[in-house]
Design a protein around this motif. Structure first.
Motif, mmCIF file in Angstrom:
data_model
loop_
_atom_site.group_PDB
_atom_site.id
_atom_site.type_symbol
_atom_site.label_atom_id
_atom_site.label_comp_id
_atom_site.label_asym_id
_atom_site.label_seq_id
_atom_site.Cartn_x
_atom_site.Cartn_y
_atom_site.Cartn_z
ATOM 1 N N THR A 10 0.811 -1.326 0.015
ATOM 2 C CA THR A 10 -0.049 -0.112 -0.050
ATOM 3 C C THR A 10 0.823 1.113 -0.085
ATOM 4 N N TRP A 11 0.343 2.359 -0.471
ATOM 5 C CA TRP A 11 1.025 3.756 -0.363
ATOM 6 C C TRP A 11 0.411 4.646 0.383
ATOM 7 N N THR B 17 3.159 2.409 3.526
ATOM 8 C CA THR B 17 3.104 1.112 4.333
ATOM 9 C C THR B 17 4.248 1.170 5.296
ATOM 10 N N ARG C 259 1.760 -0.486 -6.659
ATOM 11 C CA ARG C 259 0.635 -0.067 -5.864
ATOM 12 C C ARG C 259 -0.415 -0.738 -5.414
ATOM 13 N N LEU C 260 -0.638 -1.359 -4.187
ATOM 14 C CA LEU C 260 -1.779 -2.271 -3.862
ATOM 15 C C LEU C 260 -2.838 -1.110 -3.192
ATOM 16 N N ASP C 261 -4.178 -1.172 -3.861
ATOM 17 C CA ASP C 261 -5.074 -0.147 -3.170
ATOM 18 C C ASP C 261 -6.358 -0.900 -2.831
ATOM 19 N N ARG D 192 -9.079 -0.302 -1.543
ATOM 20 C CA ARG D 192 -10.234 0.529 -1.708
ATOM 21 C C ARG D 192 -10.591 0.535 -3.286
ATOM 22 N N ALA D 193 -9.648 0.190 -4.113
ATOM 23 C CA ALA D 193 -10.176 -0.098 -5.741
ATOM 24 C C ALA D 193 -9.467 -1.113 -6.341
ATOM 25 N N THR E 21 -7.242 -2.214 -8.416
ATOM 26 C CA THR E 21 -6.091 -1.543 -9.184
ATOM 27 C C THR E 21 -5.500 -2.539 -10.371
ATOM 28 N N THR F 66 -0.831 4.429 9.143
ATOM 29 C CA THR F 66 -1.820 5.232 8.778
ATOM 30 C C THR F 66 -3.107 5.249 9.940
ATOM 31 N N GLU G 4 -12.730 -4.877 1.872
ATOM 32 C CA GLU G 4 -11.514 -4.426 1.213
ATOM 33 C C GLU G 4 -10.507 -5.393 1.713
ATOM 34 N N THR H 157 -7.569 -9.864 -5.407
ATOM 35 C CA THR H 157 -6.502 -9.112 -6.021
ATOM 36 C C THR H 157 -5.190 -9.986 -6.157
#
Ligand SMILES: Cc1ncc(COP(=O)(O)O)c(C=O)c1O
Length: 400
Positions: A127-128, A130, A147-149, A151-152, A154, A178, A186, A193
């Motif tokens: 993640t961006w 991490t 990038r692993l997102d 929430r989307a 990707t 975060t 998620e 994914t």
């Protein structure tokens, strides 16, 4: 001729930089600085008496002492792995001691997994931002980060591209840096994914026990084991640790995964350090068996109060243009300033003039972005000190 060390190293050493955070912590030892920088447990909460008893027991009788001071198996002490198997079962993960390897903290687990899975330029999903320590552990093996997102959906490197991702690394609960927690949807998206890329998932549960409110979410390894018919079919590797609950100084963590992977990791452990300290594992087993739940309740209570204090102080003092996470657990609040803010410059000003510190967020981004972000840890300070620290931070911001 004197040796030039930089030229003597292997090429992978080029990615090994000093940890910004560790360097920062050195400056922050001055007593008048209020530090929101170090994301470490409060030593006043350590179960000292229980550890005194645990070590006394491990060394008290000759037979025990001989065992405690001797080499031991690479997998880790059987009674500790049994306790962990029971703990994981409470998290909905059906596993046995054969699914568990004891490591020197979860940091060693991350290093081992990097060693086992990453070759030069292999894609690795993170993640961006991490956990910085994970980037450090993986960097030595020269991955290319993608990038692993969660929430989307990707676009990720997958088998179709000829360069399958090796693994996706996530901290699903109260993440460092975060403080955020992944929803069930998620979590499922991360698993889907990874499945689409035929990649392994590394689940870092370092803060999972530290929930202060909100609804408990299942571990990725629990979701995947259930969906796939058991842990032996799961693609998830779970990394756990006693560092945030009982003590980080003993350096005891664990990996839970399918048996063939544990067997392989045992070989990595042997080559690395043979085994984790026998004495520490024995004392820790005693402490875990006698008071783990009580200790978790104690630290939850203390950190919840401090989290509430920090959120309330931020609400009172932060100017417009700043937003921050509202963590349900863990040790961190993540703050984003307005575009153009340079959190490193703000830190210089804050430490020099206002005597308050935090960690600039940029170091947590694999692509070096995030200049306007910062991580604030609430684990070490009492509410009154937090209030004073946030006021100082607000003064530093106003002065910029
Ligand atoms: C997300 C995360 N993972 C792993 C670790 C490593 O912890 P340890 O090696 O003490 O288990 C930390 C420590 O801060 C962390 O924040």
């Amino acid at each position: 001729m004197t040796i030039n060390w930089d030229e003597a190293y292997a090429s992978r050493a080029g990615r090994m930089g000093a940890s910004e955070i560790r360097e920062l912590l050195k400056i922050l030892e001055q007593p008048d600085v209020i530090s929101f920088a170090g994301g470490i447990p409060d030593p006043n909460l350590f179960p000292v008496e229980a550890f005194q008893q645990g070590f006394a027991r491990a060394l008290g009788k000759p037979a025990e002492a001989k065992r405690a001071l001797q080499y031991s198996v690479s997998e880790g002490a059987i009674e500790l792995r049994e306790w962990i198997a029971g703990y994981m079962k409470r998290m909905g993960v059906d596993c046995t001691p054969a699914n568990i390897l004891i490591t020197c903290g979860s940091q060693q687990a991350l290093e081992f997994l990097g060693r086992l899975f990453i070759g030069p330029n292999d894609p690795v999903l993170v993640t961006w931002p991490t956990y910085l320590g994970a980037l450090q552990a993986f960097n030595a093996y020269e991955p290319d980060y993608a990038r692993l997102d969660p929430r989307a959906n990707t676009e990720i490197p997958g088998p179709g591209d000829g360069t399958p991702a090796q693994f996706a690394y996530v901290v699903p609960d109260f993440a460092n840096p975060t403080g955020e927690t992944l929803t069930l949807a998620e979590r499922k998206r991360v698993l889907a994914t990874a499945a689409a890329a035929n990649a392994v998932v590394i689940e870092d549960g370092a803060y999972s026990a530290l929930r202060y409110d909100g609804e408990e979410q299942p571990a990725l390894i629990a979701i995947d084991s259930e969906a796939e018919g058991g842990i032996e079919n799961s693609r998830v590797i779970y990394c756990g640790t006693f560092s945030k609950t009982l003590s980080p100084g003993l350096r005891v963590g664990w990996i839970v995964a399918a048996e063939p992977l544990i067997d392989k990791l045992v070989l990595v452990k042997q080559a690395s350090d043979l085994h984790s300290a026998t004495l520490n594992q024995m004392a820790l087993t005693y402490v875990a068996e006698t008071m783990f739940d009580a200790q978790v309740a104690l630290v939850r209570q203390a950190y919840r109060t401090r989290r509430d204090a920090m959120l309330a102080s931020l609400e009172r003092h932060m100017p417009a243009g700043f937003k921050w996470s509202k963590p349900e657990g863990g040790m961190f609040v993540w703050m984003e300033g307005p575009k153009g803010l340079d959190a490193r410059k703000l830190l210089d000003r804050a430490v020099m003039h206002d005597r308050v510190a935090f960690v600039p967020g940029q170091a947590f981004f694999a692509d070096g972005s995030g200049a306007e972000t910062m991580r604030l840890s609430f684990s070490l300070a009492e509410p009154a000190v937090i209030e004073e620290g946030v006021q100082r931070l607000a003064r530093a911001i106003a002065a910029m």
